[in-house]
Motif scaffolding. Structure first.
Motif, short mmCIF file in Angstrom:
data_model
loop_
_atom_site.label_atom_id
_atom_site.label_comp_id
_atom_site.label_asym_id
_atom_site.label_seq_id
_atom_site.Cartn_x
_atom_site.Cartn_y
_atom_site.Cartn_z
N VAL A 135 45.87 46.61 -44.24
CA VAL A 135 47.18 46.12 -44.05
C VAL A 135 47.99 47.35 -43.20
CG1 VAL A 135 49.20 44.80 -43.26
CG2 VAL A 135 46.92 43.69 -44.05
N SER A 136 48.25 48.19 -44.92
CA SER A 136 49.47 49.01 -44.71
C SER A 136 49.50 49.95 -43.51
CB SER A 136 49.47 49.72 -45.86
OG SER A 136 50.16 48.73 -46.76
N LYS A 137 47.50 50.07 -43.39
CA LYS A 137 47.30 51.34 -41.95
C LYS A 137 47.44 50.95 -41.23
CE LYS A 137 42.43 53.87 -40.96
NZ LYS A 137 41.52 53.92 -40.80
N ASP A 138 47.45 49.21 -40.86
CA ASP A 138 47.37 49.24 -39.73
C ASP A 138 48.36 48.69 -38.56
OD1 ASP A 138 46.48 47.49 -36.77
OD2 ASP A 138 47.81 45.88 -37.87
N VAL A 139 49.60 47.75 -39.76
CA VAL A 139 51.09 48.15 -38.99
C VAL A 139 51.59 49.62 -38.95
CG1 VAL A 139 50.91 46.10 -39.98
CG2 VAL A 139 51.38 47.56 -41.42
N VAL A 140 51.49 50.74 -39.74
CA VAL A 140 51.45 51.87 -40.09
C VAL A 140 51.56 52.47 -38.72
CG1 VAL A 140 52.23 54.31 -40.93
CG2 VAL A 140 52.35 52.48 -42.22
N LYS A 142 50.79 51.48 -35.98
CA LYS A 142 51.62 51.01 -35.20
C LYS A 142 53.02 51.30 -34.71
CE LYS A 142 48.31 46.80 -34.37
NZ LYS A 142 47.65 45.88 -34.34
N MET A 143 53.66 51.52 -35.69
CA MET A 143 55.20 51.70 -36.16
C MET A 143 54.78 53.39 -34.94
SD MET A 143 56.48 51.03 -39.91
CE MET A 143 58.01 51.77 -39.15
N ILE A 144 54.17 54.40 -35.83
CA ILE A 144 53.70 55.33 -35.75
C ILE A 144 53.74 56.05 -33.98
CG2 ILE A 144 52.39 57.86 -35.52
CD1 ILE A 144 51.51 57.70 -38.47
N GLN A 145 52.87 54.56 -33.34
CA GLN A 145 52.52 54.88 -31.99
C GLN A 145 53.63 54.09 -31.10
OE1 GLN A 145 48.85 52.27 -31.66
NE2 GLN A 145 48.16 53.60 -32.77
N GLY A 146 54.85 53.85 -32.22
CA GLY A 146 55.86 53.07 -31.17
C GLY A 146 56.25 51.20 -30.96
N GLU A 147 54.94 50.83 -31.29
CA GLU A 147 54.36 49.83 -30.44
C GLU A 147 55.41 48.76 -31.68
OE1 GLU A 147 50.78 48.31 -30.79
OE2 GLU A 147 50.37 50.13 -30.36
N TYR A 148 55.68 48.98 -33.29
CA TYR A 148 56.36 48.17 -34.12
C TYR A 148 57.66 48.76 -34.37
CZ TYR A 148 52.64 44.95 -34.99
OH TYR A 148 51.70 44.36 -35.26
#
Length: 361
Positions: A135-140, A142-148
């Motif tokens: 889960v950490s890999k997924d949300v981080v 998406k943060m790097i990609q600007g989605e979150y």
């Protein structure tokens, strides 16, 4: 992906100003003459926090609730372990932070600057699990990609952890007997032999050599789920390499596994001796050191001109010296051993019988 060795080398050479490391690394750097200091994480509000890794974890058997006498004894042992003397003994002089308010553990001079954070309880606790990491890999990502943004990432993280899991406990392997994980001087480790023989058959090789840390322990009489099957292989990046070898080359390879080699881990006790399949070895033990005496196949010492299809299991960083040997050509299997093993069993593969693969003199 580079290994952790590269940033460490850059830091010790003065090419990197900061790296992610732990308290023990700071002490090691200082001992090497590097002027290093351990820094906390800095928050946006100026607050400082430490990331901590739980190192002392205890599990009590639920059956203790059925026997008050045993339960009291277990709690007494736990109380001693959690006391100041107990924790200092368990720390063994390492830099360890305690969550007990009535216990004082000594920190090395290099970490003394962290005491105010410890007293303020500004401590993050690392939670380690496969679900947490995924889960950490997924949300981080998406943060790097600007989605979150940070708040959206937190909400997504919380939602994914609470999401009901699919039932993955279906039986993929039934083992009708238990194979011992005890090393025997005449024979070796029965459970490890089962694993090595099965993998030799899977890879279609004549012989197989593997360090003892390739496998995790006993093979029990039980029904195994896919996850349990995967856990029979060590959770490190264990890989498989194939090569055509002469008997002379094979003996050199086995000798390196038995006696140790540059870049690898030398066997430090009997249980750490390598596991072989399709052949047997005779080893001399003296003063904690191990010497290969003979390599046999079908009861006959192999000849230098004999040829074999060989499978080697190892961790990539420990196998570098073999890959750099121009006299041998290795082909790496695409899947890691854990993945290949699990897929093989899931597709109906069965376990091979153990063999007596070692005689220790």
């Amino acid at each position: 992906m580079c290994s952790y060795d590269l940033p460490v080398e850059m830091f010790t050479n003065g090419e990197a100003a900061v790296i992610r490391a732990g308290g023990s690394n700071t002490v090691a750097f200082q001992n090497q003459g590097v002027d290093a200091v351990f820094l906390p994480y800095f928050g946006q509000d100026g607050e400082k926090w430490l990331l901590t890794y739980p190192a002392f974890q205890v599990a009590l058997n639920k059956d203790l609730e059925k026997d008050n006498t045993r339960r009291e004894k277990a709690l007494q042992v736990l109380s001693v372990m959690l006391s100041e003397d107990g924790q200092n003994t368990l720390a063994k002089g390492e830099d360890v932070i305690t969550y007990s308010q009535n216990v004082e553990l000594q920190l090395s001079p290099y970490l003394e600057n962290l005491k105010p954070l410890i007293n303020q309880n500004h401590l993050y606790i690392r939670i380690a699990s496969n679900d947490f990491f995924a889960v950490s890999k997924d949300v981080v990502s998406k943060m790097i990609q600007g989605e979150y943004n940070a708040e959206q990432a937190y909400d997504a993280f919380d939602a994914q952890l609470k999401q009901p899991k699919e039932d993955t406990a279906a039986t993929v392997l039934t083992i009708d007997r238990t194979y011992s994980n005890v090393f025997h001087q005449n024979g070796g480790n029965e459970a490890y032999s089962v694993m090595a023989n099965t993998l030799r058959g899977f890879y279609g090789s004549d012989v197989l050599a593997a360090p003892a840390y390739s496998f995790t322990g006993s093979v029990f009489k039980a029904d195994y789920s896919e996850k349990m099957t995967g856990n029979m292989i060590t959770p490190n990046p264990l890989c498989a390499w194939q090569s055509e070898m002469t008997g002379e080359q094979l003996k050199e390879l086995v000798r390196a596994y038995v006696e140790g080699y540059e870049g690898g881990i030398a066997p430090f006790n009997r249980g750490a001796l390598p596991v072989v399949s399709g052949m047997s070895i005779e080893v001399q033990e003296e003063g904690g050191k191990y010497t290969l005496l003979r390599v046999l196949r079908d009861g006959r010492e192999i000849g230098d001109e004999d040829t074999f299809k060989v499978t080697c299991l190892n961790i990539p960083s420990y196998f570098t010296s073999f890959l750099e040997d121009e006299n041998r050509v290795f082909e790496k299997e695409e899947d890691r051993v854990k993945v290949a093993w699990t897929a093989y069993i899931k597709d109906g593969g069965t376990l091979a019988e153990p063999e007596n693969y070692i005689t220790l003199k």
